[in-house]
Motif scaffolding. Structure first.
Motif, PDB file in Angstrom:
ATOM      1  N   PHE A   1      -1.246 -13.896  -2.971  1.00  0.00           N
ATOM      2  CA  PHE A   1      -1.060 -13.097  -1.991  1.00  0.00           C
ATOM      3  C   PHE A   1      -2.477 -12.538  -1.459  1.00  0.00           C
ATOM      4  CE2 PHE A   1       4.118 -13.797  -0.952  1.00  0.00           C
ATOM      5  CZ  PHE A   1       3.476 -15.173  -1.746  1.00  0.00           C
TER       6      PHE A   1
ATOM      7  N   PHE B   1      -4.792  -4.434  -1.902  1.00  0.00           N
ATOM      8  CA  PHE B   1      -3.579  -4.717  -0.927  1.00  0.00           C
ATOM      9  C   PHE B   1      -4.542  -3.170  -0.082  1.00  0.00           C
ATOM     10  CE2 PHE B   1      -0.869  -5.716  -4.277  1.00  0.00           C
ATOM     11  CZ  PHE B   1      -0.222  -6.993  -3.929  1.00  0.00           C
ATOM     12  N   ALA B   2      -5.294  -2.655  -0.422  1.00  0.00           N
ATOM     13  CA  ALA B   2      -5.734  -1.387   0.195  1.00  0.00           C
ATOM     14  C   ALA B   2      -6.916  -2.472   0.933  1.00  0.00           C
ATOM     15  CB  ALA B   2      -6.578  -0.393  -0.337  1.00  0.00           C
TER      16      ALA B   2
ATOM     17  N   LEU C   1       2.483 -11.397  -6.012  1.00  0.00           N
ATOM     18  CA  LEU C   1       1.793 -10.703  -4.920  1.00  0.00           C
ATOM     19  C   LEU C   1       0.208 -10.744  -5.046  1.00  0.00           C
ATOM     20  CD1 LEU C   1       4.045  -7.082  -5.506  1.00  0.00           C
ATOM     21  CD2 LEU C   1       4.698  -9.869  -3.651  1.00  0.00           C
TER      22      LEU C   1
ATOM     23  N   ASN D   1       1.206   7.533  -6.459  1.00  0.00           N
ATOM     24  CA  ASN D   1      -0.018   8.093  -6.437  1.00  0.00           C
ATOM     25  C   ASN D   1      -0.247   9.388  -5.850  1.00  0.00           C
ATOM     26  OD1 ASN D   1      -1.727   6.446  -8.543  1.00  0.00           O
ATOM     27  ND2 ASN D   1      -1.206   4.914  -6.914  1.00  0.00           N
TER      28      ASN D   1
ATOM     29  N   VAL E   1      -7.375  -5.537   1.455  1.00  0.00           N
ATOM     30  CA  VAL E   1      -6.991  -6.040   2.494  1.00  0.00           C
ATOM     31  C   VAL E   1      -6.160  -5.570   4.296  1.00  0.00           C
ATOM     32  CG1 VAL E   1      -4.632  -7.224   2.987  1.00  0.00           C
ATOM     33  CG2 VAL E   1      -5.108  -8.063   1.145  1.00  0.00           C
ATOM     34  N   VAL E   2      -6.142  -4.718   3.868  1.00  0.00           N
ATOM     35  CA  VAL E   2      -5.852  -3.422   5.042  1.00  0.00           C
ATOM     36  C   VAL E   2      -6.849  -3.516   5.542  1.00  0.00           C
ATOM     37  CG1 VAL E   2      -4.627  -1.706   5.862  1.00  0.00           C
ATOM     38  CG2 VAL E   2      -3.596  -2.974   4.604  1.00  0.00           C
TER      39      VAL E   2
ATOM     40  N   TYR F   1       1.961   1.858  -3.382  1.00  0.00           N
ATOM     41  CA  TYR F   1       1.476   2.414  -4.191  1.00  0.00           C
ATOM     42  C   TYR F   1       0.637   3.759  -3.764  1.00  0.00           C
ATOM     43  CZ  TYR F   1       1.032  -1.544  -7.135  1.00  0.00           C
ATOM     44  OH  TYR F   1       0.992  -2.756  -7.932  1.00  0.00           O
TER      45      TYR F   1
ATOM     46  N   VAL G   1       0.939  -1.312  -0.582  1.00  0.00           N
ATOM     47  CA  VAL G   1      -0.360  -0.159   0.077  1.00  0.00           C
ATOM     48  C   VAL G   1       0.948   1.360  -0.103  1.00  0.00           C
ATOM     49  CG1 VAL G   1      -1.924   1.344   1.094  1.00  0.00           C
ATOM     50  CG2 VAL G   1      -1.849  -1.408   0.817  1.00  0.00           C
TER      51      VAL G   1
ATOM     52  N   ILE H   1      -4.592 -14.163   1.411  1.00  0.00           N
ATOM     53  CA  ILE H   1      -5.164 -13.382   2.426  1.00  0.00           C
ATOM     54  C   ILE H   1      -6.885 -12.727   2.434  1.00  0.00           C
ATOM     55  CG2 ILE H   1      -4.780 -10.821   2.185  1.00  0.00           C
ATOM     56  CD1 ILE H   1      -3.209 -11.136   4.873  1.00  0.00           C
TER      57      ILE H   1
ATOM     58  N   LEU I   1       4.731 -10.119  -9.488  1.00  0.00           N
ATOM     59  CA  LEU I   1       3.230  -9.032  -9.452  1.00  0.00           C
ATOM     60  C   LEU I   1       1.749 -10.371  -9.568  1.00  0.00           C
ATOM     61  CD1 LEU I   1       2.250  -6.133  -8.637  1.00  0.00           C
ATOM     62  CD2 LEU I   1       1.344  -6.004 -11.212  1.00  0.00           C
TER      63      LEU I   1
ATOM     64  N   ASP J   1      -3.716  -1.652  -9.490  1.00  0.00           N
ATOM     65  CA  ASP J   1      -2.924  -2.808  -8.214  1.00  0.00           C
ATOM     66  C   ASP J   1      -2.483  -2.718  -7.433  1.00  0.00           C
ATOM     67  OD1 ASP J   1      -2.227  -3.951 -11.168  1.00  0.00           O
ATOM     68  OD2 ASP J   1      -0.715  -2.593 -11.435  1.00  0.00           O
ATOM     69  N   ALA J   2      -3.524  -1.157  -6.566  1.00  0.00           N
ATOM     70  CA  ALA J   2      -2.917  -0.487  -4.871  1.00  0.00           C
ATOM     71  C   ALA J   2      -4.520  -1.271  -4.473  1.00  0.00           C
ATOM     72  CB  ALA J   2      -3.031   1.040  -5.161  1.00  0.00           C
TER      73      ALA J   2
ATOM     74  N   GLY K   1      -3.888   3.536 -12.615  1.00  0.00           N
ATOM     75  CA  GLY K   1      -2.857   3.562 -11.945  1.00  0.00           C
ATOM     76  C   GLY K   1      -2.804   3.308 -10.406  1.00  0.00           C
ATOM     77  N   LEU K   2      -3.657   3.259 -10.273  1.00  0.00           N
ATOM     78  CA  LEU K   2      -4.415   2.586  -8.409  1.00  0.00           C
ATOM     79  C   LEU K   2      -5.162   0.862  -8.685  1.00  0.00           C
ATOM     80  CD1 LEU K   2      -6.479   5.369  -6.643  1.00  0.00           C
ATOM     81  CD2 LEU K   2      -4.172   4.387  -6.079  1.00  0.00           C
TER      82      LEU K   2
END
Lengths: 332, 258, 294
Positions: free
Chosen positions: C230, C272-273, C227, A129, C275-276, A125, A122, C234, C224, C268-269, C265-266
């Motif tokens: 993963f 993970f966001a 990742l 960004n 996931v958190v 990224y 996180v 989770i 990637l 791939d993020a 652009g976001l």
């Protein structure tokens, strides 16, 4: 006691090597040594959680990046000196570490691995960004190089290879001192107890959560220290500071060197920084060979290179030391 | 002081899904007693231990220790109050030497704090030295002094179990709860464990023990509590428990009471 | 509306591949407690093998595809027999580190080996599907994407039935739930491990040949992918097959939505966001496995 012997032995070797480097005064060697020293700080930090506490923090490089970005932003945007920014970077990393801890310390084993790794990703990224702050993928460029006048030595500048090496080694020395004292303070024993048997540790009154937070905080702080020195040294901070490759490298340093040992992470750091350089002669086969070396290392020295026979023999001659690998330091 | 029980278990119940592991368990242990908890397999003995030591949360009921309601208190805080348990399987800090394990067990006895340890103050060093002395003393008490520098996980099973008791003792418990301390041990080892239990009880430690070996139970205990299907079916002196019809019925076919 | 449907379909296609990857990772993790960092490299390698067979050697696509997948599966078995198996012994923590380092080493070898053999320039796999989209209720569906989605669903269904109904499946599940008990009742856990490692890598390989057919193939594509797998594991709840599948589709669709409506652009993020966020609310994932992990 044995820890002290090992530390002084390590310091002697390190001093000798450093002296040789300064005498030879070769910019290329100094660059490798500087990076080795910076990453040794990180390896020491990761080893607190991964080796001593027994939680595999696979997002550890987060604190390296936080330290780097804090230093870059404070020096470039707020006009702080590097030294002041360094202190702030350490504090910032500790703060982030504690926040991350609130989420991840409820988890164990592979859950912990992936959760910490998610935080790192996180951050990566966000750095890409959040352009207003981080300038996106281009990163923050042109950090002022650390430079100061020291009474006896004169002017130390990071732009000068010898100066950079001196700064990195000073950082490493601080890291060694901090890790040594924290592990010896009684926290080390509590960590080892938690690592070896968490339920048993709780049954004799050890507060696993509190000690885990302590390990995470100190380890994050060291990450911030390393990141700040790194930022000052290379003069640029991009999202790549959070790169998976850095994480893998630091992990290799700790595991190849020897988890939960004092010297292991430092030895591992210089090995992992040096071996790929030595392999440059292999040209495009360099990385595949490096990969094979890793596999060989883990097959033949699963406890890390500091557990290998020559070291073991050296240790056997010392009094009051457990007969089997020194996974932890002996009584003080 | 001696009137109020040291440990009072009041209406403790625990369900796992539809299974009732413990049903309205109530008993008390007084200061200085040596009490055994027995019962057929699956009677809920280990569950009771886990609830009292805080490793499991009860579905209902409460545990009162030294006049304090322990509901919701974490295991390590209970240990700090002197309520310490051991584990059924040999539980040691495997990677460390026996003496280091025992020193780790004396964690709550450390007088000097982490800060003092960090700076290596003389107080911290004295503290460290005295914890080592105490650990060696505990090892001697448990007959493990010759093993002080052996790695815990290299010890034979029987010695690991005794080391587990030594670790618990190092914390200087007021109430020591032992979960089957002689399970998996041979006759000689069992004998020495019961001798250790007797000795620590004589030194004033209240002992509460889950035990299968009836010779150990009958020889040592001031009182025996019998659990079956999650309920107390007897709570009396060894002699009377031995003669109790309900107890004999619960055990029939399980094993004979010697 | 049409773009929304389009994005959901795109998301489902990618999500199907994620589900395959994550299921493979779950099998390996669940049986052997190995966090396999080389998972994405098996995915990459299968795509390159398909490229080599069909584009360079002229083997027909539908022959080359199973050959590529099976070869990578065989490599998985070899890796388990020669490497992973030897790392047992020692503490649980040491095993976690040893297997991580070993699979990281393997991923470096495979990734850079592929670069030596095939170069860094992305390759395209020639595929036999018509390029004109099929129009279905006003939605344009590209045949290759339809093929990917259907194949994944069929494989997941077959795998599910196999795990539930066949003897081998029951043996795998028994070992999955309690390794010691399985060994005690005489199950050949070591051979089950090899089978499972091979099967797990085959699932990654299948995802690789499928996505490789729709997109491009390059040596670093596995990083990637690992990742992402993963993340899915989770998200779904570690050690849970239904979780891995649901998590795969969830991640695929949310990424596709994020790319369409927030920013490419976001993309791939986002996983993970999520996931958190999931970890903060529900640390065991969405569909946690019953098995206790520690």
């Amino acid at each position: 006691m044995s820890a002290r012997v090992r530390i002084s032995l390590g310091l002697a070797v390190a001093t000798g090597a450093a002296a040789a480097l300064f005498i030879v005064d070769d910019a290329y060697l100094m660059r490798i040594a500087t990076l080795g020293a910076i990453f040794a700080i990180l390896a020491l930090g990761l080893n607190l959680t991964a080796g001593h506490l027994g939680l595999f923090d696979f997002g550890y490089i987060l604190y390296f990046g936080i330290g780097g970005y804090t230093t870059a932003l404070l020096t470039l945007r707020a006009g702080w000196s590097w030294e002041a920014a360094l202190v702030a970077s350490v504090l910032m990393s500790v703060a982030v570490g504690l926040l991350v801890g609130v989420v991840v310390l409820r988890l164990r084993g592979p859950y912990f691995v992936i959760a910490t790794f998610s935080f790192l990703t996180v951050a990566y990224y966000v750095a890409i960004n959040w352009k207003e702050v981080t300038n996106g993928p281009l990163g923050l460029i042109g950090l002022p190089a650390p430079a100061f006048n020291l009474p006896a030595i004169g002017r130390v500048e990071a732009l000068d290879p010898a100066g950079a090496l001196a700064i990195a080694l000073t950082g490493l020395l601080i890291a060694v001192a901090v890790v040594w004292r924290v592990v010896e303070s009684g926290a080390g024993r509590a960590w080892h107890a938690i690592r070896d048997n968490e339920d048993l540790a709780a049954s004799v009154g050890i507060d696993a959560t509190a000690y885990a937070f302590l390990a995470l905080a100190v380890s994050a702080g060291l990450g911030g220290l390393g990141g700040s020195i790194y930022a000052g040294y290379v003069g640029i901070v991009t999202p790549e500071i959070f790169a998976f490759g850095h994480m893998v490298n630091v992990l290799l340093m700790v595991v190849i060197g020897g988890t939960g040992t004092f010297l292991g992470p430092i030895v591992g750091a210089f090995l992992v920084e040096t071996v790929p350089e030595l392999l440059r002669v292999a040209e495009s086969f360099r990385l595949p060979i490096f990969g094979l070396l890793l596999i060989a290392a883990i097959l033949f020295a699963p406890q890390g290179v500091v557990s290998l026979r020559p070291w073991r023999a050296l240790r056997a001659g010392r009094p009051r030391v457990p007969p089997v690998p020194p996974v932890e330091e002996g009584p003080a | 002081m001696t009137d109020a029980p040291l440990l009072a278990v009041q209406g403790l119940s625990r369900r796992f899904g539809g299974l009732v592991a413990l049903d309205d368990l109530t008993f008390a242990i007084r200061q200085g007693e040596l009490v055994s908890l027995i019962g057929p397999n699956g009677a809920g003995k280990t569950t009771a231990f886990n609830l009292i030591a805080g490793f499991l949360a009860p579905t209902s009921g409460r545990v009162v220790y030294a006049g304090r309601d322990l509901t919701g208190m974490a295991p390590h805080r209970r240990a700090r109050l002197g309520l310490v348990r051991t584990f059924q399987q040999a539980a040691v800090f495997g990677d460390q030497t026996a003496v280091d394990c025992v020193v780790a067990g004396s964690h709550v006895r450390a007088e000097a704090g982490i800060q003092a340890g960090f700076f290596g103050t003389p107080g911290a060093r004295r503290d460290e030295a005295s914890r080592y002395e105490a650990a060696l003393e505990v090892l001697r008490l448990c007959g493990l002094d010759s093993r002080a520098t052996s790695r815990a996980s290299d010890l034979p099973y029987g010695e690991q179990k005794v080391l587990g008791i030594a670790i618990a003792l190092a914390s200087r418990p007021r109430l020591l709860m032992l979960d089957e301390p002689t399970a998996g041990l041979n006759a000689v080892e069992s004998e020495s464990v019961s001798a250790i239990l007797d000795r620590i009880n004589e030194q004033g430690v209240t002992v509460f023990v889950v035990e299968h070996d009836m010779r150990v139970v009958m020889g040592l205990s001031d009182r025996v509590i019998v659990l079956d299907h999650g309920q107390v079916i007897a709570d009396d002196t060894p002699d009377r428990v031995r003669a109790d019809d309900a107890v004999i019925r619960a055990y029939l076919g399980d094993f004979d009471i010697a | 509306m049409e773009t929304l449907v389009q994005q959901v379909l795109d998301g489902l296609m990618i999500g199907a591949a994620y589900a395959l990857m994550a299921t493979g990772l779950t099998i390996i993790f669940g049986l052997m407690d190995v966090v396999n960092f080389a998972h994405g490299e098996f995915y990459m390698l299968a795509a390159f093998l398909l490229f080599q067979l069909s584009a360079v050697m002229g083997v027909p696509y539908f022959v080359a595809l199973p050959v590529a997948v099976l070869s990578v599966g065989a490599l998985g078995v070899v890796v388990q027999r020669t490497l992973v198996r030897r790392l047992r012994g020692g503490s649980r923590l040491n095993y976690l580190y040893a297997t991580s380092i070993a699979t990281i080493g393997l991923s470096i070898v495979l990734q850079n080996g592929a670069q030596l053999v095939w170069g860094a320039v992305p390759k395209s796999i020639p595929q036999p599907f018509p390029t004109e989209p099929i129009l279905l209720a006003g939605v344009a569906l590209s045949p290759v994407r339809l093929f990917i989605l259907l194949t994944s669903i069929v494989v997941i269904a077959v795998l599910g039935i196999g795990l539930m109904r066949t003897l081998a499946g029951r043996m795998v599940r028994a070992t999955f739930q309690d390794r010691e008990a399985a060994a005690l009742i005489g199950l050949p856990v070591d051979r089950i491990d090899a089978l499972a490692f091979g099967g797990g890598t085959m699932l990654a390989a299948l995802a690789g040949v499928l996505l490789g057919s729709a997109f491009q193939v390059y040596p670093t594509m596995g990083g990637l992918a690992t990742l992402k797998a993963f993340t899915v594991v989770i998200l779904g709840g570690m050690g849970s097959f239904p979780g891995a599948i649901a998590g795969g589709f969830l991640l695929g669709v949310s990424e596709s939505m994020a790319a369409g409506y927030i920013s490419a652009g976001l993309k791939d993020a986002i996983g993970f966001a999520v996931v958190v966020a999931v970890l903060m609310i529900r640390p065991t994932g969405l569909l946690p496995a019953v098995r206790r992990l520690r």
